[in-house]
Design a protein around this motif. Sequence first.
Motif, short mmCIF file in Angstrom:
data_model
loop_
_atom_site.label_atom_id
_atom_site.label_comp_id
_atom_site.label_asym_id
_atom_site.label_seq_id
_atom_site.Cartn_x
_atom_site.Cartn_y
_atom_site.Cartn_z
N ASP A 1 41.94 -12.33 38.16
CA ASP A 1 41.55 -12.44 39.57
C ASP A 1 42.18 -11.32 40.40
O ASP A 1 41.55 -10.78 41.32
CB ASP A 1 41.99 -13.80 40.12
CG ASP A 1 41.34 -14.95 39.39
OD1 ASP A 1 40.12 -15.14 39.56
OD2 ASP A 1 42.04 -15.65 38.64
N ILE A 2 43.41 -10.97 40.05
CA ILE A 2 44.09 -9.88 40.74
C ILE A 2 43.35 -8.57 40.52
O ILE A 2 43.18 -7.77 41.45
CB ILE A 2 45.56 -9.76 40.27
CG1 ILE A 2 46.34 -11.01 40.67
CG2 ILE A 2 46.22 -8.51 40.84
CD1 ILE A 2 47.74 -11.08 40.08
N ILE A 3 42.87 -8.36 39.29
CA ILE A 3 42.12 -7.13 38.99
C ILE A 3 40.83 -7.07 39.81
O ILE A 3 40.49 -6.03 40.38
CB ILE A 3 41.82 -7.05 37.48
CG1 ILE A 3 43.11 -6.69 36.72
CG2 ILE A 3 40.72 -6.02 37.19
CD1 ILE A 3 42.97 -6.70 35.22
N PHE A 4 40.11 -8.17 39.89
CA PHE A 4 38.88 -8.21 40.70
C PHE A 4 39.18 -7.90 42.18
O PHE A 4 38.47 -7.12 42.82
CB PHE A 4 38.20 -9.57 40.59
CG PHE A 4 37.27 -9.71 39.42
CD1 PHE A 4 36.10 -8.98 39.37
CD2 PHE A 4 37.57 -10.58 38.38
CE1 PHE A 4 35.22 -9.10 38.29
CE2 PHE A 4 36.71 -10.71 37.30
CZ PHE A 4 35.54 -9.97 37.26
N ILE A 5 40.23 -8.52 42.70
CA ILE A 5 40.58 -8.32 44.11
C ILE A 5 40.98 -6.86 44.37
O ILE A 5 40.56 -6.25 45.36
CB ILE A 5 41.72 -9.27 44.52
CG1 ILE A 5 41.20 -10.72 44.52
CG2 ILE A 5 42.26 -8.92 45.90
CD1 ILE A 5 42.28 -11.76 44.66
N LEU A 6 41.77 -6.29 43.46
CA LEU A 6 42.19 -4.89 43.61
C LEU A 6 40.99 -3.95 43.55
O LEU A 6 40.91 -2.98 44.31
CB LEU A 6 43.20 -4.52 42.54
CG LEU A 6 44.62 -5.08 42.70
CD1 LEU A 6 45.48 -4.72 41.49
CD2 LEU A 6 45.26 -4.54 43.98
N LEU A 7 40.06 -4.23 42.66
CA LEU A 7 38.86 -3.39 42.55
C LEU A 7 38.07 -3.41 43.86
O LEU A 7 37.57 -2.36 44.30
CB LEU A 7 37.98 -3.89 41.40
CG LEU A 7 38.44 -3.56 39.98
CD1 LEU A 7 37.61 -4.32 38.95
CD2 LEU A 7 38.39 -2.06 39.71
N LEU B 1 40.15 -1.56 46.69
CA LEU B 1 40.08 -0.11 46.49
C LEU B 1 38.68 0.42 46.82
O LEU B 1 38.54 1.52 47.36
CB LEU B 1 40.44 0.24 45.05
CG LEU B 1 41.91 0.05 44.67
CD1 LEU B 1 42.11 0.21 43.16
CD2 LEU B 1 42.79 1.08 45.40
N GLY B 2 37.67 -0.37 46.50
CA GLY B 2 36.30 0.03 46.83
C GLY B 2 36.09 0.10 48.33
O GLY B 2 35.45 1.03 48.84
N ILE B 3 36.63 -0.88 49.06
CA ILE B 3 36.55 -0.87 50.53
C ILE B 3 37.25 0.35 51.09
O ILE B 3 36.73 1.05 51.98
CB ILE B 3 37.16 -2.16 51.12
CG1 ILE B 3 36.29 -3.37 50.74
CG2 ILE B 3 37.29 -2.05 52.64
CD1 ILE B 3 36.91 -4.70 51.11
N ILE C 1 29.94 -11.18 41.65
CA ILE C 1 28.60 -10.78 42.10
C ILE C 1 28.70 -9.63 43.10
O ILE C 1 27.84 -8.74 43.13
CB ILE C 1 27.89 -11.99 42.74
CG1 ILE C 1 27.75 -13.12 41.71
CG2 ILE C 1 26.52 -11.60 43.29
CD1 ILE C 1 27.28 -14.44 42.28
N LEU C 2 29.76 -9.61 43.89
CA LEU C 2 29.97 -8.54 44.86
C LEU C 2 30.52 -7.26 44.21
O LEU C 2 30.40 -6.17 44.78
CB LEU C 2 30.97 -8.99 45.94
CG LEU C 2 30.48 -10.04 46.94
CD1 LEU C 2 31.66 -10.53 47.77
CD2 LEU C 2 29.40 -9.47 47.85
N LEU C 3 31.14 -7.40 43.05
CA LEU C 3 31.84 -6.28 42.42
C LEU C 3 31.04 -4.98 42.32
O LEU C 3 31.58 -3.90 42.61
CB LEU C 3 32.34 -6.70 41.03
CG LEU C 3 33.17 -5.66 40.28
CD1 LEU C 3 34.48 -5.39 41.01
CD2 LEU C 3 33.44 -6.11 38.84
N PRO C 4 29.74 -5.02 41.90
CA PRO C 4 29.00 -3.75 41.78
C PRO C 4 29.01 -2.89 43.04
O PRO C 4 28.99 -1.66 42.97
CB PRO C 4 27.58 -4.21 41.43
CG PRO C 4 27.79 -5.52 40.75
CD PRO C 4 28.94 -6.16 41.47
N ILE C 5 29.06 -3.53 44.21
CA ILE C 5 29.05 -2.79 45.48
C ILE C 5 30.28 -1.89 45.58
O ILE C 5 30.21 -0.78 46.10
CB ILE C 5 29.02 -3.77 46.67
CG1 ILE C 5 27.74 -4.61 46.62
CG2 ILE C 5 29.14 -3.02 48.00
CD1 ILE C 5 27.74 -5.78 47.60
N PHE C 6 31.41 -2.36 45.05
CA PHE C 6 32.69 -1.68 45.25
C PHE C 6 33.10 -0.79 44.09
O PHE C 6 34.12 -0.10 44.18
CB PHE C 6 33.76 -2.73 45.54
CG PHE C 6 33.45 -3.58 46.74
CD1 PHE C 6 33.65 -3.09 48.02
CD2 PHE C 6 32.90 -4.85 46.59
CE1 PHE C 6 33.34 -3.86 49.13
CE2 PHE C 6 32.58 -5.62 47.70
CZ PHE C 6 32.79 -5.12 48.97
#
Length: 389
Positions: free
Chosen positions: A50-56, A59-61, A110-115
């Motif tokens: 979960d931490i990896i997803f949040i960091l990704l 960083l994308g933002i 689901i949001l990950l590809p955007i970032f």
Amino acid sequence: MNLQRFQQKLILLGLIIVPFISLGELIALFAGRLSSQSNNLTGVFKFSKDIIFILLILLGILNYLIKDRLNRKMLIYLGVVILLVVPSVIFSFGNDILYLAAGLRWLIPILLPIFIYSILDKKFLGRFFQIIYYLLILHLVIQIFQLFFAGSWYGVSAYGLNLRNPGLFLIPNTGAFFITSCLYACLFLSDFTSSRKRFIILISMLSVFLTLSGTGLVVFVTILLFYFFTRSQLKWYILIFPVGLIFIYLFGLFLNTRDANYVSESGGTRLTIFVENFMKSSFISSDFGFGTNSAVLLGKGEIMDSSFASLVVNLGYFGFFVVLGLMFLGILYAGISRNKSLFVFLLTFILFSFTTIISEVYPVNLIFGVLIVYFLQKKETFNQFSIRA
């Protein structure tokens, strides 16, 4: 190190930690001390994913803020997600904040590809597929040890061997989903040699059979049929169709070693769960977050056992039917454009949507995010129906 490189390393790290995410549960399985499939025996390390997803995403933002530019495709993607999710979130504000958090956890992959849209390059993808390849081998090795030495949590065969062997994961269906998604990526998208791809097919076949997952076996066969399919071979496919029917019958008998009523119990139960939740849903859901595995762990959610049931609970009829429409359009586009790799990608994940909540299956949700970006970045067909991958 720039932000994109850091995101690449985080994704690769997200794959590397896979053998340790369920370590506590697997030790308990081997020791015969497993008492529940929902208990967290690994500790706080389990939340590293979960931490990896949040960091990704963070960083994308930050990357978008620095560049002050958002890709047009990503704007459309983000707009669709907002359209589907925000109404249900608003209607669910009266619920416990923990269940809204569960819904956001369900939404993050689901949001990950955007970032991570700008991070894919040939070097990164090469490393990505290499790690997947080695994880497949490790997964099979663990399964073989489980076959002989693990506790009999999932039952014992007539030969005294463990009936279902989940490998790096606690749930056999999760293991099968991981295998088939990796098999798809290695066969259709990687630049591996033909000999390595044949080896991957072999280990994937053994691995899927060791999970004794019905969905896994169906998806495995589907992937291979499309991988080897060319128009010139169409006549052979027509000729072997009767053999395929016999295989389906024998396959059903094989699965009944899990349960005398496997097909009716497994498929029927999931269908019942979906129908019950569909009938009591609404146009815009006011239960965002309740249709998740996280909600089950919190004590109020109901086991969904499929992405479709999860969608109708979390988003209501509106979100459910829009997503179904998008799936249909994606399949239609892939077929018309003869984009075999896209077609099989959609088919693989749609089939597993019947038996699992895709966005909550790690690391498949991470792999899914990377592959979505891969296809959104492609300007022309990668594999044609008439070309062998």
